[in-house]
Design a protein around this motif. Sequence first.
Motif, PDB file in Angstrom:
ATOM      1  N   LEU A 413       0.826  -1.207   0.000  1.00 50.60           N
ATOM      2  CA  LEU A 413       0.000   0.000   0.000  1.00 50.60           C
ATOM      3  C   LEU A 413       0.863   1.260   0.000  1.00 50.60           C
ATOM      4  O   LEU A 413       0.505   2.274  -0.620  1.00 50.60           O
ATOM      5  CB  LEU A 413      -0.926   0.002   1.221  1.00 50.60           C
ATOM      6  N   ALA A 414       1.985   1.202   0.690  1.00 48.32           N
ATOM      7  CA  ALA A 414       2.890   2.362   0.702  1.00 48.32           C
ATOM      8  C   ALA A 414       3.427   2.621  -0.705  1.00 48.32           C
ATOM      9  O   ALA A 414       3.531   3.779  -1.145  1.00 48.32           O
ATOM     10  CB  ALA A 414       4.030   2.127   1.686  1.00 48.32           C
ATOM     11  N   LYS A 415       3.768   1.566  -1.432  1.00 50.55           N
ATOM     12  CA  LYS A 415       4.265   1.722  -2.797  1.00 50.55           C
ATOM     13  C   LYS A 415       3.178   2.260  -3.723  1.00 50.55           C
ATOM     14  O   LYS A 415       3.468   2.958  -4.698  1.00 50.55           O
ATOM     15  CB  LYS A 415       4.792   0.396  -3.327  1.00 50.55           C
ATOM     16  N   LEU A 454      -4.053   5.547   8.506  1.00 44.45           N
ATOM     17  CA  LEU A 454      -2.900   6.448   8.488  1.00 44.45           C
ATOM     18  C   LEU A 454      -1.961   6.176   9.658  1.00 44.45           C
ATOM     19  O   LEU A 454      -0.747   6.340   9.535  1.00 44.45           O
ATOM     20  CB  LEU A 454      -3.375   7.899   8.528  1.00 44.45           C
ATOM     21  N   ARG A 455      -2.527   5.781  10.772  1.00 41.37           N
ATOM     22  CA  ARG A 455      -1.683   5.454  11.938  1.00 41.37           C
ATOM     23  C   ARG A 455      -0.694   4.353  11.585  1.00 41.37           C
ATOM     24  O   ARG A 455       0.486   4.414  11.937  1.00 41.37           O
ATOM     25  CB  ARG A 455      -2.566   5.007  13.106  1.00 41.37           C
ATOM     26  N   ASN A 456      -1.169   3.336  10.877  1.00 42.24           N
ATOM     27  CA  ASN A 456      -0.268   2.242  10.489  1.00 42.24           C
ATOM     28  C   ASN A 456       0.674   2.659   9.368  1.00 42.24           C
ATOM     29  O   ASN A 456       1.847   2.269   9.352  1.00 42.24           O
ATOM     30  CB  ASN A 456      -1.088   1.023  10.056  1.00 42.24           C
ATOM     31  N   SER A 462       8.541   5.588   3.863  1.00 41.95           N
ATOM     32  CA  SER A 462       8.225   6.847   3.173  1.00 41.95           C
ATOM     33  C   SER A 462       7.055   7.575   3.822  1.00 41.95           C
ATOM     34  O   SER A 462       6.605   8.603   3.312  1.00 41.95           O
ATOM     35  CB  SER A 462       7.876   6.562   1.710  1.00 41.95           C
ATOM     36  N   GLY A 463       6.565   7.046   4.933  1.00 41.69           N
ATOM     37  CA  GLY A 463       5.356   7.588   5.542  1.00 41.69           C
ATOM     38  C   GLY A 463       5.467   9.046   5.924  1.00 41.69           C
ATOM     39  O   GLY A 463       4.593   9.857   5.591  1.00 41.69           O
TER      40      GLY A 463
END
Length: 877
Positions: A413-415, A454-456, A462-463
């Motif tokens: 999900l970050a990617k 968003l917490r995770n 890169s968060g």
Amino acid sequence: MGGPLPSDLLYCVREPPHGPIVFESRGKHLLFNMESKKTNKPFYALPEKMPTSSQIVSAARSSLRTFDTCRPNTPRDEQRHLFPSSTNRAPESRPPSSFSLTSRHFDGTDSRPVSGTRLSPLDHHPKPVNPADLENILVPRPPPTDIAKSGSRRSSSGRPRVPSALSIDGSEFAAQRSGQGDDLNTENFRHPVEPASVVGAGDHTPDADPSVKSTSRAPAGVPLPSSAGSDTRSGSAGSRKSSAGKSSRTSSAGKREAEEQDEFYSREIEPMVSELASLTKKKDCSRIQELAGQIYSALESRGFFTKQFQHRSHILKVIFKLLDVEEPRVLLRLARLILGFKVSGNNLLNVCKLVFKVARNDKNDPFFLEENILNLLLETIRNADPVASCEALIYCVGAIKFLTGNADILKRLAKLDCIKTLAFLLHGINKVNRESVKPIDQYGHILVQLAAALRNLADTSSGRDRFLTHNVIGGLVTLMDLYPGDSDLMLYISRIFSKITLHADCCSVLANQQMCYRAFVNLLKRHLLKEDLVVRLCFVLGNLTIKNDSARLKLFQEVDSIETLLLILKTYLELDREGKTSASGNVEEKQLNGNVEGDGGTPVSKVEDVLIKVMRVLANLSINEDVGSTMADNSDFTQLLLSVVEHKDITDHEDVMTNAVVAINNMSFYTTKDAKKMDAHLGMAQSLLKLILSDNMEGLLEAARVFGNLTRHREVRDFLSQNKVDAVMITLLDSGNRELVFIACGVLINFMLDEDKRPLLKNEGGIKKLIDVLRDFGREDWQLSGCVCKVLVNYSSRIHSSVGSFGEAEVAELSDLLTEYLDKDCALSESLANAADEEMREYIEDAWHDEFYQVGEQLLKRIEAHSSPLEPLQAPS
């Protein structure tokens, strides 16, 4: 405890021209630069603008003793729920986490495209119309043959028949009016063109040509114009003539494209769809999964995932009938097809529920890493309208929230830049709320899921950058102002901030959000007894004020800020004295969250954790001179902090005690300037005595810092000397803890102001210990070396004989060390050779000169001036 507590800036001041040296301890963080070399000044003079080397050394020293305050414990629920188990939302006001979902819940009519203008049914019974009058009204007049054909199509009851292309099971208009068939209005569905006819009252004839759009309806008893010829519905004759060629070419191209589409569908896709339809009763999961994947690939390869695809409705109907299977992997494959077609309304809600239901079981997480289901979920969030698809977004974002709990999916999900997608939704909701009279409560359900996700995501590599790039911090601060009563949402936001404010960049951005201070104070007052929220808000405030002096002032200047912090301290101290470990008293919540583990591994109750965090905020705030003076004038703060020291045992409550003493130390810097508060000073010293006499090194160190301020007064020195504190300080000179040795030297500087206390230094072997400290740490720590020399300068202020004052062996060794250290080349050769750059070499030279050279030179001259072998005569009695 939660991020580092403020370190103590230790510095010495000498009253000019040659008065005794006074030691003070003050908690302070400073930001330094080393751009220019300091001018030579007396060692006792502090710079007016630029920090001294002692301050730089002190800042470096603080890294050796920072408190690694752990973030408040964030437990993970054993089961995945839409809302946290501790939610205050009433069951009837929130969407359910559990629900039944079958193929019957999906709306077949919602998948059906439109074919031009669709009319609402008449809600009245029209009066009969005279045929003669009707013919005069009709424009244009239809051919007689159409009238005959029309009459043959009437039903036996005489009522007009609604063409089948407009209705499926009579539910088309109901879906249109309910708003659940909103995606139908953007679809084109081809159906056979019936001959135009003259219809009677109540007839509804659709336009055969989908390119013709009309929102008007004929008056009662008046038929719609005939659709037999497309040019008869054009505007003017000239217009029809000029566009005839273009329409012909466009129609021809569209026809060829439609034929090619039909041919590909018939050849490649229809056989698979037919086989899929035949499996409705068999429920062969492996084959369904395989066919669903093949159909998706075929449709995607030709770009058929559009609402204009002619066979879209048929494929969706087939898929809907298969959704009674229990296999989660198959359900995701089918959901993938539904999401690919970008359904809306009721079907969007149900497919989001379907994905949510699969995501609730963490055993299904690996299936979400297959193919592109995550991409489709994020695309759904980006495209969905929060107003029209609020409930669907609750379940879609809720599924993402669940999936961010899986480390592998979190990376994926970050990617895919999930933070950008969620930020887009966040800012969109904020925009709608700003344009509304008041915040929309239903959006709070979406925002809880969004904030939890968003917490995770904040933990990803890169968060933080994404949070800053997409202004997530500003959006969350806006939510704090808009939804202060939503404790679930506020808790998740506080968890996000408690993570990201451990980093200087995010901390700085949040500190510059002027609105955040008002929001924090408001939330602390509003949710005073919700310790899970209060502890995190205080932790974040502690992070903001640890180094940022502007943040200290902004928080202090916020209305009711100091009063609110004092109220928190009072409230939780009372709870602690009553033996309560949780303000809520919720047994289930206590079992879920448990206690927080302190730095020493000892459990800290939730009430104690709040005390730790709020005392940390007080300690940081009091670093600012204006704020610290105001807080020191409020005796309630000092009394409450001292009550912690008096009623707690540092063995079992080290974190609580340490934070209380740090706050006392910072405030004592201001209180001890007022000689009128001598009773308070003596009470403070008495309360801290038990820490000096304990075996706890951290407690002893912090208490000694306070004594560095309190011993500026003769009455306090007398009291502490009676209780052997000066002897304890001499003993501490043997400690291997350089910081503790430094503090002990500082306190001894003040004790040596009194002539009657000086003999103890020599009698207890303090002279020899100080020389050992100078020899062992001299070249490594010029600030400590200077502090040793200042003790000896105060001690020898009434010297008559160096040997008599220090001892023969001590004088010899001390003279040799001072001579060596005062030679710049000899003292700095090794450290300068190892310096990384010119700036560091300049810093080392400044530290040596400002912290040691001048006081060391003064001490050496004094020793040499009183080195006569003659013993001084005794004064006559």
